[in-house]
Enzyme design. Structure first.
Site, PDB file in Angstrom:
ATOM      1  N   ARG A  58      11.166  22.166  46.314  1.00 52.09           N
ATOM      2  CA  ARG A  58      10.069  21.485  45.608  1.00 52.09           C
ATOM      3  C   ARG A  58       8.745  21.793  46.302  1.00 52.09           C
ATOM      4  NH1 ARG A  58       9.639  16.442  46.882  1.00 52.09           N
ATOM      5  NH2 ARG A  58      11.703  15.746  46.204  1.00 52.09           N
ATOM      6  N   TYR A 111      -8.929  24.286  24.684  1.00 53.81           N
ATOM      7  CA  TYR A 111      -7.537  24.313  24.224  1.00 53.81           C
ATOM      8  C   TYR A 111      -7.083  22.893  23.823  1.00 53.81           C
ATOM      9  CZ  TYR A 111      -2.459  24.823  24.488  1.00 53.81           C
ATOM     10  OH  TYR A 111      -1.120  24.814  24.216  1.00 53.81           O
ATOM     11  N   ASP A 183     -10.623  27.340  33.304  1.00 51.91           N
ATOM     12  CA  ASP A 183      -9.336  27.770  32.763  1.00 51.91           C
ATOM     13  C   ASP A 183      -9.498  29.259  32.429  1.00 51.91           C
ATOM     14  OD1 ASP A 183      -7.218  28.435  31.070  1.00 51.91           O
ATOM     15  OD2 ASP A 183      -7.090  26.433  30.211  1.00 51.91           O
ATOM     16  N   LYS A 208       0.746  33.008  28.971  1.00 52.89           N
ATOM     17  CA  LYS A 208       0.040  33.948  28.106  1.00 52.89           C
ATOM     18  C   LYS A 208      -0.007  35.329  28.777  1.00 52.89           C
ATOM     19  CE  LYS A 208      -0.360  30.048  25.972  1.00 52.89           C
ATOM     20  NZ  LYS A 208      -1.492  29.166  26.127  1.00 52.89           N
TER      21      LYS A 208
HETATM   22  C1  LIG Z   1      -1.593  27.715  26.357  1.00 55.70           C
HETATM   23  C2  LIG Z   1      -2.794  27.238  27.074  1.00 55.70           C
HETATM   24  C3  LIG Z   1      -2.722  26.154  27.963  1.00 55.70           C
HETATM   25  C4  LIG Z   1      -1.457  25.374  28.190  1.00 55.70           C
HETATM   26  O1  LIG Z   1      -0.510  26.116  28.843  1.00 55.70           O
HETATM   27  P1  LIG Z   1       1.099  25.918  28.671  1.00 55.70           P
HETATM   28  O2  LIG Z   1       1.647  26.960  29.559  1.00 55.70           O
HETATM   29  O3  LIG Z   1       1.408  26.097  27.224  1.00 55.70           O
HETATM   30  O4  LIG Z   1       1.386  24.524  29.136  1.00 55.70           O
HETATM   31  C5  LIG Z   1      -3.877  25.803  28.642  1.00 55.70           C
HETATM   32  N1  LIG Z   1      -5.033  26.454  28.450  1.00 55.70           N
HETATM   33  C6  LIG Z   1      -5.140  27.491  27.594  1.00 55.70           C
HETATM   34  C7  LIG Z   1      -6.445  28.190  27.421  1.00 55.70           C
HETATM   35  C8  LIG Z   1      -4.026  27.918  26.877  1.00 55.70           C
HETATM   36  O5  LIG Z   1      -4.148  28.943  26.009  1.00 55.70           O
END
Ligand SMILES: *Cc1c(COP(=O)(O)O)cnc(C)c1O
Length: 394
Positions: A58, A111, A183, A208
């Site tokens: 963890r 998002y 982000d 992504k």
């Molecule tokens: C998909 C996404 C998230 C969330 O991520 P997950 O891996 O689906 O939890 C956060 N920010 C952006 C810009 C995203 O495209």
């Protein structure tokens, strides 16, 4: 990474070689690829020490450490912690640095999952988020009050690919001694490195582009400051939202080709954006690389190696024609998510913004004829042909 002589290596080399060190001691096999360590716990040689610094998975795990080191190197971070999803990474950031009574300034074009987390989960814990327009940096100051402890943005955003000036955001945060968060999911460190521009915290949905193969849900937080890191590490170990060894391995494998994939994503997307912009069945295209893009100047300043793999497009079509477009579109799958090798598309009106009221969607310009394309790595001629054929069916 060990080289026989000292020399500075580049993005692609680091993505491939960091933390892939064959053990040539003869005590174990000399894997060229770091193996997957599924062990939840690690034996200690004596009461006080741990072998190679790992005690319990963890807190830290050798396989997770591989992807963490690779991402740190690409983002120019000193520390990275990987999480079970992008949302878990975001949660770890809020839990680590904010408390009840604190406020956040957040880009209003963000998002949907981030908005839900901030507006409908953390608001229950007394952390208030103000969603504001961040296209102009002058707007930050207008919304500042002394309870604001964090500023949070995404650039480019979804689905409009709107940008915010990262350097200006960092300056604003420094001036008020608050934390800045970017982000970096859409751009990836191949295109922009927010920590180099003075940002405190980078978050990723590795689901992504970082993993890039649509077969793992994963997230990360990257930092330069060791005090911030110690707090994040403490909270992450306390809450346990970390990434599993199997997913860590998949992401380590994915990130090795991030540079070459992003190069091709950007190339293909730019060509599709130009193709769509000149198509008679298309009303409008949004792509930061196009001269017609409202923030093209900022895109050129801030996005270093390309303009990303996402293209948004308004078709000249009513709802019936949109349905026929979907029936006729080949190669592209209609699906949530983005950033994989395969092209996907989404209809924000029904999908990412499905729960938003029709009036607000109208205000936001999220109409039924808007599509968001995640341009993959298929041959460009096939992608064009697939879109052209479907457009001709309108
Ligand atoms: C998909 C996404 C998230 C969330 O991520 P997950 O891996 O689906 O939890 C956060 N920010 C952006 C810009 C995203 O495209």
């Amino acid at each position: 990474m060990k080289f026989k002589t000292n020399f500075t290596t580049h993005f692609d080399t680091n993505a491939i070689h960091i933390d892939e060190v064959p053990n040539l001691s003869g005590e174990t096999s000399s894997d060229v690829v770091s193996p997957i360590h599924f062990s939840s716990t690690f034996a200690k040689p004596d009461y006080e020490n741990t072998c190679l610094g790992h005690g319990y998975s963890r807190l830290s795990n050798p396989t997770r450490e591989v992807i963490e080191s690779k991402l740190s190197s690409l983002e120019n971070a000193t520390h990275t912690i990987c999480y079970a999803s992008g949302q878990a990474a975001e949660t770890a950031v809020i839990l680590s640095y904010l408390k009840s009574g604190d406020e956040i300034l957040c880009f209003d074009d963000i998002y949907g999952g981030t908005r839900r987390l901030l507006a409908h989960v953390f608001d229950n814990f007394g952390i208030i988020t103000h969603f504001i327009d961040m296209r102009e940096a002058t707007n930050f100051e207008k919304h500042y009050n002394p309870r604001v402890k964090m500023i949070w943005a995404e650039t480019p955003t979804n689905p409009f690919l709107t940008l915010c000036d990262i350097e200006q955001l960092a300056l604003f945060a420094k001036k008020h001694k608050i934390l800045s968060v970017i982000d970096n999911t859409f751009a990836t460190p191949y295109i922009q490195k927010p920590l180099d521009l003075g940002i405190d915290i980078v978050v990723h949905s590795m689901t992504k582009y970082i993993n890039g193969h649509s077969d793992s849900i994963a997230g990360a937080v990257c930092l330069k400051d060791s005090t911030l890191y110690e707090r994040l590490r403490f909270v992450s170990n306390s809450t346990g939202m970390v990434l599993s060894p199997m997913d860590s391995y998949l992401n380590s494998r994915g990130i090795k080709t991030l540079g070459i994939r992003m190069q091709k994503h950007c190339e293909n997307a730019f060509e599709i954006a130009r193709f769509l912009e000149s198509h008679k069945k298309v009303e409008k295209v949004l792509y930061p690389g196009l001269e017609s893009f409202p923030q093209h100047a900022l895109a050129k300043k801030q996005m270093k190696n390309g303009f990303g793999g996402m293209v948004s497009v308004y078709l000249k079509a009513d709802y019936e024609q949109m349905k026929s477009f979907a029936q006729n579109l080949q190669i592209f799958n209609l699906a949530e998510s983005l950033g994989g090798v395969e092209s996907l598309y989404g209809a924000p009106y029904f999908m990412s913004h499905g729960s938003v009221s029709p009036e607000i969607k109208q205000q936001m310009n999220i109409t039924k004829n808007l599509l968001r394309l995640s341009i993959g790595l298929e041959h460009i001629d096939d992608l064009k042909k697939a879109l052209d054929n479907a457009l001709h069916s309108l």
